[in-house]
Design a protein around this motif. Structure first.
Motif, PDB file in Angstrom:
ATOM      1  N   ASN A  80      34.654   5.505  12.485  1.00 30.75           N
ATOM      2  CA  ASN A  80      33.808   4.322  12.343  1.00 30.75           C
ATOM      3  C   ASN A  80      32.860   4.543  11.168  1.00 30.75           C
ATOM      4  O   ASN A  80      32.820   5.620  10.571  1.00 30.75           O
ATOM      5  N   SER A  81      32.093   3.528  10.849  1.00 31.00           N
ATOM      6  CA  SER A  81      31.164   3.610   9.716  1.00 31.00           C
ATOM      7  C   SER A  81      29.930   2.792  10.005  1.00 31.00           C
ATOM      8  O   SER A  81      29.923   1.929  10.900  1.00 31.00           O
ATOM      9  N   LEU A  82      28.887   3.063   9.245  1.00 29.69           N
ATOM     10  CA  LEU A  82      27.650   2.291   9.380  1.00 29.69           C
ATOM     11  C   LEU A  82      26.919   2.301   8.053  1.00 29.69           C
ATOM     12  O   LEU A  82      27.162   3.142   7.184  1.00 29.69           O
ATOM     13  N   SER A  83      26.023   1.349   7.895  1.00 28.43           N
ATOM     14  CA  SER A  83      25.209   1.213   6.678  1.00 28.43           C
ATOM     15  C   SER A  83      23.760   1.007   7.067  1.00 28.43           C
ATOM     16  O   SER A  83      23.454   0.438   8.127  1.00 28.43           O
ATOM     17  N   GLY A  84      22.867   1.465   6.228  1.00 28.90           N
ATOM     18  CA  GLY A  84      21.445   1.280   6.478  1.00 28.90           C
ATOM     19  C   GLY A  84      20.664   1.437   5.191  1.00 28.90           C
ATOM     20  O   GLY A  84      21.231   1.583   4.102  1.00 28.90           O
ATOM     21  N   GLU A  85      19.347   1.436   5.303  1.00 25.09           N
ATOM     22  CA  GLU A  85      18.509   1.566   4.111  1.00 25.09           C
ATOM     23  C   GLU A  85      17.166   2.184   4.467  1.00 25.09           C
ATOM     24  O   GLU A  85      16.695   2.089   5.608  1.00 25.09           O
ATOM     25  N   ILE A  86      16.579   2.838   3.473  1.00 25.35           N
ATOM     26  CA  ILE A  86      15.244   3.422   3.583  1.00 25.35           C
ATOM     27  C   ILE A  86      14.389   2.823   2.476  1.00 25.35           C
ATOM     28  O   ILE A  86      14.761   2.879   1.294  1.00 25.35           O
ATOM     29  N   SER A  87      13.261   2.263   2.818  1.00 19.70           N
ATOM     30  CA  SER A  87      12.361   1.653   1.834  1.00 19.70           C
ATOM     31  C   SER A  87      11.508   2.728   1.170  1.00 19.70           C
ATOM     32  O   SER A  87      11.191   3.757   1.766  1.00 19.70           O
ATOM     33  N   PHE A  88      11.115   2.463  -0.076  1.00 20.48           N
ATOM     34  CA  PHE A  88      10.202   3.367  -0.773  1.00 20.48           C
ATOM     35  C   PHE A  88       9.274   2.566  -1.670  1.00 20.48           C
ATOM     36  O   PHE A  88       9.574   1.435  -2.077  1.00 20.48           O
ATOM     37  N   GLN A  89       8.142   3.160  -1.963  1.00 18.93           N
ATOM     38  CA  GLN A  89       7.172   2.592  -2.911  1.00 18.93           C
ATOM     39  C   GLN A  89       6.516   3.759  -3.643  1.00 18.93           C
ATOM     40  O   GLN A  89       6.111   4.737  -3.040  1.00 18.93           O
ATOM     41  N   GLU A  90       6.441   3.644  -4.964  1.00 19.29           N
ATOM     42  CA  GLU A  90       5.970   4.771  -5.776  1.00 19.29           C
ATOM     43  C   GLU A  90       5.294   4.228  -7.024  1.00 19.29           C
ATOM     44  O   GLU A  90       5.485   3.069  -7.405  1.00 19.29           O
TER      45      GLU A  90
END
Length: 519
Positions: A80-90
């Motif tokens: 199986n597979s999955l997708s996601g994201e991590i937010s950043f600010q710099e």
């Protein structure tokens, strides 16, 4: 005195900055995803949402989008597979930047790792590099003529210069419908896909930029029938399109970078209503810079015998084309599996990435060094772990010829993957052969004093009469006839006639007789 000028436009670099940050977050599997037993493969991409410049700082935010292929403990479907994201600010500090200055930012994933906390929770950790370059539009005014020269003595210099006429970003969108071959079962779900650009080239035409190349498409999917659970296919899609550019013509010097910004694949029914088609949508970002080569006769100095003519000078910087060159680099290597990895039954997907890590200007050219990352996804003979992956880094070093320059050199070096082939040598060894292209654009930096304005005043006859009418002069290193004539209130014509000179050049140590003139 009315001055005639030619104005050249360019971008002046204000500054650049670099930083590293670690993005670290825990990720919970959605309820509709089965439990996770082992991570097979992961990847990530950096996307920027906002970029702001304020008081010497560049603020930006975005996301690290990640994809994960994993094994489950289900009796039937193991993958199986999955997708996601991590937010950043710099933010990055670049002194001298102003609110409207254009800033180019790149995000590069140095490393991404995924560890299992439990069957429903993952830890995502990635080291990311950010590089920012701030530029300000500028211009340089070159004095090329005078409406009324009068009795002025004028020195001219021939300049070969580049003028920046376009610096912009654009997008190319490709939309295709792909169909499965007749020997492939219908699709249930796309588990993993890869879209990579190959052999991208650009050509300038009147009013547009034409982009050609191809996209390699790899898809791993689950079939609808129980016995056809895991399937894969690959295909090549030609890329051909154009973007508008009113300033384009084939005489310009250009640098066009093409980068895959987005690739979506969506299962679609065919004419019979069966899930056998895929709608492919690609967005390619184009970074476009165009320069015009120009030949300019610049007035570099001026004086007069009948009055005082005082030019005011300002140091200006120009660029001229040194070389535009391309080199091909051929690589070959063997990839061997780790001891704990499953044997290879068949290679399914290749994913490749080129990284130019360092460029060094050498005596006979530019040395480019970097790595080609090759990652394969393959089928195994183990039913409990039907798919596995192996990643390897192949170093390269290539010299690109460049002629010597009189001044500092500014280089633009871009690379592209022309071809990568992976052949199974045995169940644990893969032979890799690749061809990469390296495109060099080099500019020589020129520093000149340009005349910004000219003041006129009456001649100081008293001071002129106090100076000797005839002097002897020994030529020093760096002297030129124009400068000698100007300092001694005469003309080049008089110097040549008095000293029986046949050319404009004089050697250090040469003796001249100078007779002062009054206009």
């Amino acid at each position: 005195m009315e001055l005639e000028r030619e104005v050249l436009h360019n971008n002046r670099e204000v500054g650049r900055a670099f930083s590293q940050m670690t993005l670290d977050d825990d990720y919970n599997l959605p309820d509709y995803k089965p439990d996770l037993a082992k991570v097979i493969k992961e990847r990530g991409e950096i996307h920027f949402d906002e970029i702001h410049v304020n008081n010497g700082h560049v603020w930006f935010k975005g996301i690290l989008a990640f994809d994960i292929l994993y094994r489950t403990d289900l009796d039937g479907r193991k993958i199986n597979s999955l997708s996601g994201e991590i937010s950043f600010q710099e933010s990055l500090s670049i002194d001298g930047t102003q609110e409207l200055d254009p800033v180019k930012i790149e995000g590069k994933i140095e490393d991404i790792s995924v560890s299992i906390i439990n069957s429903r929770k993952l830890s995502i950790r990635s080291l990311v590099e950010f590089r920012a370059v701030a530029e300000q539009p500028g211009e340089a005014a070159i004095l090329t003529g005078l409406k009324d020269e009068g009795n002025c003595e004028i020195e001219k210099e021939h300049l070969e210069v580049l003028e920046l006429i376009t610096d912009k970003n654009d997008t190319l969108r490709i939309r295709r419908e792909l169909s499965l071959s007749s020997n492939k079962p219908n699709m249930d779900e796309i588990l993993w896909s890869s879209v990579e650009l190959r052999g991208i080239s650009s050509h300038l035409k009147n009013g547009e930029i034409e982009v050609t190349g191809e996209a390699l498409i790899y898809v791993l999917y689950s079939g609808v029938e129980e016995e056809d659970r895991l399937q894969w296919f690959e295909t090549t899609v030609p890329i051909q399109g154009s973007v508008e550019c009113n300033t384009c013509d084939d005489s310009l010097i250009y640098k066009i970078n093409a980068k895959l910004a987005q690739a979506n694949l969506e299962i679609q029914p065919d004419e019979d209503g069966e899930e056998r088609n895929i709608l492919l949508e690609i967005v390619v970002n184009l970074s476009i810079c165009l320069w015009k080569e120009d030949q300019i006769e610049m007035i570099s100095d001026i004086y007069a015998l009948d009055r005082q003519v005082k030019p005011a000078f300002l140091t200006a910087f120009f660029e001229k084309l040194l070389v535009k060159n391309e080199a091909k680099c051929r690589l070959s290597d063997k990839i061997e599996l780790e001891e704990e990895q499953e044997d290879i039954l068949q290679i399914c997907i290749n994913e490749d990435k080129l990284d130019i890590e360092q460029t060094t200007i050498m005596e006979n050219g530019v040395l480019a060094e970097g790595t080609l990352m090759v990652e394969i996804l393959y089928m195994t003979p183990d039913d409990s772990m039907p798919v596995s992956a192996k990643r390897a880094y192949i170093p390269f070093s290539q010299m690109i010829e460049m002629p010597d320059a009189a001044g500092p050199v500014k280089i633009h070096l871009d690379g592209g993957i022309e071809q990568v082939t992976t052949v199974l040598s045995d169940s644990r060894t893969i032979d890799v052969k690749a061809v990469i292209s390296l495109n060099l654009l080099a500019f020589e930096q020129q520093e000149r004093k340009t005349i910004t304005e000219i003041e006129e005043a009456e001649l100081d006859l008293a001071a002129l009469q106090q100076s000797p009418g005839i002097v002897g002069y020994i030529v020093r290193e760096g002297d030129r006839l124009f400068g000698i004539a100007k300092e001694n209130h005469t003309t080049i014509e008089n110097l040549m006639e008095t000293n029986h000179l046949t050319g404009m050049f004089v050697k250090p140590g040469e003796k001249l007789l100078i007779v002062k003139s009054v206009g």
